[in-house]
Design a protein around this motif. Structure first.
Motif, PDB file in Angstrom:
ATOM      1  N   ASN A  49      -3.283   1.361  -3.835  1.00 21.46           N
ATOM      2  CA  ASN A  49      -4.465   1.337  -2.899  1.00 21.46           C
ATOM      3  C   ASN A  49      -4.179   0.602  -1.606  1.00 21.46           C
ATOM      4  N   ASP A  50      -5.122   0.118  -1.041  1.00 26.37           N
ATOM      5  CA  ASP A  50      -5.071  -0.863  -0.119  1.00 26.37           C
ATOM      6  C   ASP A  50      -4.528  -2.202  -0.355  1.00 26.37           C
ATOM      7  N   LYS A  57       0.892  -1.218   0.031  1.00 26.96           N
ATOM      8  CA  LYS A  57      -0.072  -0.008  -0.125  1.00 26.96           C
ATOM      9  C   LYS A  57       0.818   1.130  -0.057  1.00 26.96           C
TER      10      LYS A  57
END
Length: 397
Positions: free
Chosen positions: A336-337, A317
């Motif tokens: 992103n995550d 991340k």
């Protein structure tokens, strides 16, 4: 007795001499180019006498106005004739016409404007005449209105009216109309320019017969609707679409604001170019021969996805991914995550830089259609970085 005794011509200074005459009473008549302009009686002629005779001859200034009597015309030729007398004079820079040495008389008058006869009339030059104002009934105004192929008014343009060997250039208003003043009552040809291109009209010429004559001209200008797509046929909502006519840029559309747009264009070859962050990503040439409801422009832009994993195979991340080419940075974003970086990128070869933690990795990648790229961050163990990249480049669609 009324019998003619003698005659003679005068010199340029107005003087002349007769043959020897007897000392008798005489009646003198003066003629100028065949027109009687003066007379005088002499009770008894003595020798070597000077006899002044006043001739009724004048210089007259003519001013020729249009049909309405508002505008003083220039480029005017005036012709006056009576019997054997004929005068031809041209207007000066102010529009005045000087006709010299006109006897007091009735004349036939003809007026030409821009090479066309616009008036023929009779006039009387009287003793008190020094200036005459004339209305040329054949110099008229016209109201032109231009329509596109769907009968809607044009939103501008330029028209050249050809009158004999002369051309008159006028701008067309946003409502498709143009009022042209002071035209001769003759056949006038029309040449329409729209967005820099010559466009056919119907009619191609008109015969001006009355003042304020309304003339409607249909043109080969068509409406076309354009839609800009990515390579995967989804709407492209970033970039700029440019319209070229005859090699000249005529309009620009920001795709963030309008992905679909309608344009009025002349019947000719139209070039549409699409640019994405300063890069050319697509173009199309069409011949617009009729109105077209939708013209699709497919670009070379496709979605791109990169999955970033650490050496243990876990998503990274917050990795910063920078994509650049010879023009500079194209895109920069953060994973992103799930460790996924997404963007839309034109097909081509790019430099990728991935910054994760304290490490930065760079490589060159050729982006293709709908590409998904897995990036595995190298472990701290000795291993060829190029080998790791090769192993990681999987799942290409």
């Amino acid at each position: 007795t009324g019998e003619r005794i003698t005659s003679f011509k005068t010199a340029e200074n107005g003087s002349g001499s007769s043959a020897p005459l007897l000392p008798l009473p005489y009646h003198i008549d003066v003629y100028f180019e065949g027109i009687h302009v003066g007379e005088k009686d002499i009770s008894r002629l003595s020798s070597n006498v000077n006899i002044p005779v006043t001739a009724s001859v004048k210089n007259v200034i003519f001013k020729v106005y249009d049909y309405d009597g508002k505008d003083l015309l220039k480029n005017v030729r005036l012709e006056i004739s009576a019997g054997g007398l004929k005068r031809v004079a041209l207007s000066d820079e102010e529009g005045k016409i000087l006709a010299e040495n006109l006897p007091i008389h009735r004349y036939k008058m003809s007026i030409w404007y821009l090479g066309f006869k616009v008036l023929e009339d009779r006039i009387e030059i009287e003793p008190g005449t020094s200036e005459l104002e004339v209305r040329a009934l054949g110099v008229l105004d016209a109201e032109l209105r231009f329509l596109d192929s769907t009968k809607n008014p044009l939103d501008g343009g330029e028209v050249i009216l050809k009158i004999g060997d002369r051309e008159l250039r006028e701008e067309i208003g946003r409502d498709g109309s143009v009022r042209v003043e002071n035209l001769p009552n003759t056949s006038i040809s029309v040449k329409l320019f729209y967005k820099g291109a010559v466009v056919d009209t119907m009619p191609k010429e008109f015969n001006l017969k009355i003042d304020e004559m309304p003339i409607v001209l249909s043109s080969r200008v068509h409406q076309a609707t354009f839609r800009i797509f990515r390579g995967d046929e989804k709407p492209l909502r970033e970039g700029v679409a440019e319209i070229y006519v005859g090699g000249n840029l005529t309009s620009t559309y920001d795709l963030k604001e309008e992905n679909m747009f309608t344009e009025r264009l002349p019947e000719t070859d139209i070039l549409v170019k699409v640019r994405f962050r300063g890069r050319s990503v697509g173009e199309k040439v069409i011949y617009l021969g009729e109105p077209m409801k939708e013209i699709s422009i497919i670009t070379s832009i496709y979605p791109f996805k990169m999955r970033i994993y650490d050496s243990a195979g876990k998503p990274v991340k917050g990795a910063i991914v920078t994509v650049s080419d010879k023009l500079g940075k194209l895109v920069e974003a953060v994973s992103n995550d799930e460790g996924v970086f997404t963007a839309i990128i034109p097909i081509g070869k790019y430099n990728f830089t991935v910054s994760a933690g304290n490490q930065t990795y760079s490589y060159v990648l050729e982006v293709k259609k709908n590409m998904i790229f897995n990036f595995l961050c190298p472990s701290k163990q000795p291993m060829s970085f190029e080998l790791i990249i090769a192993v990681a480049a999987i799942d290409l669609v």
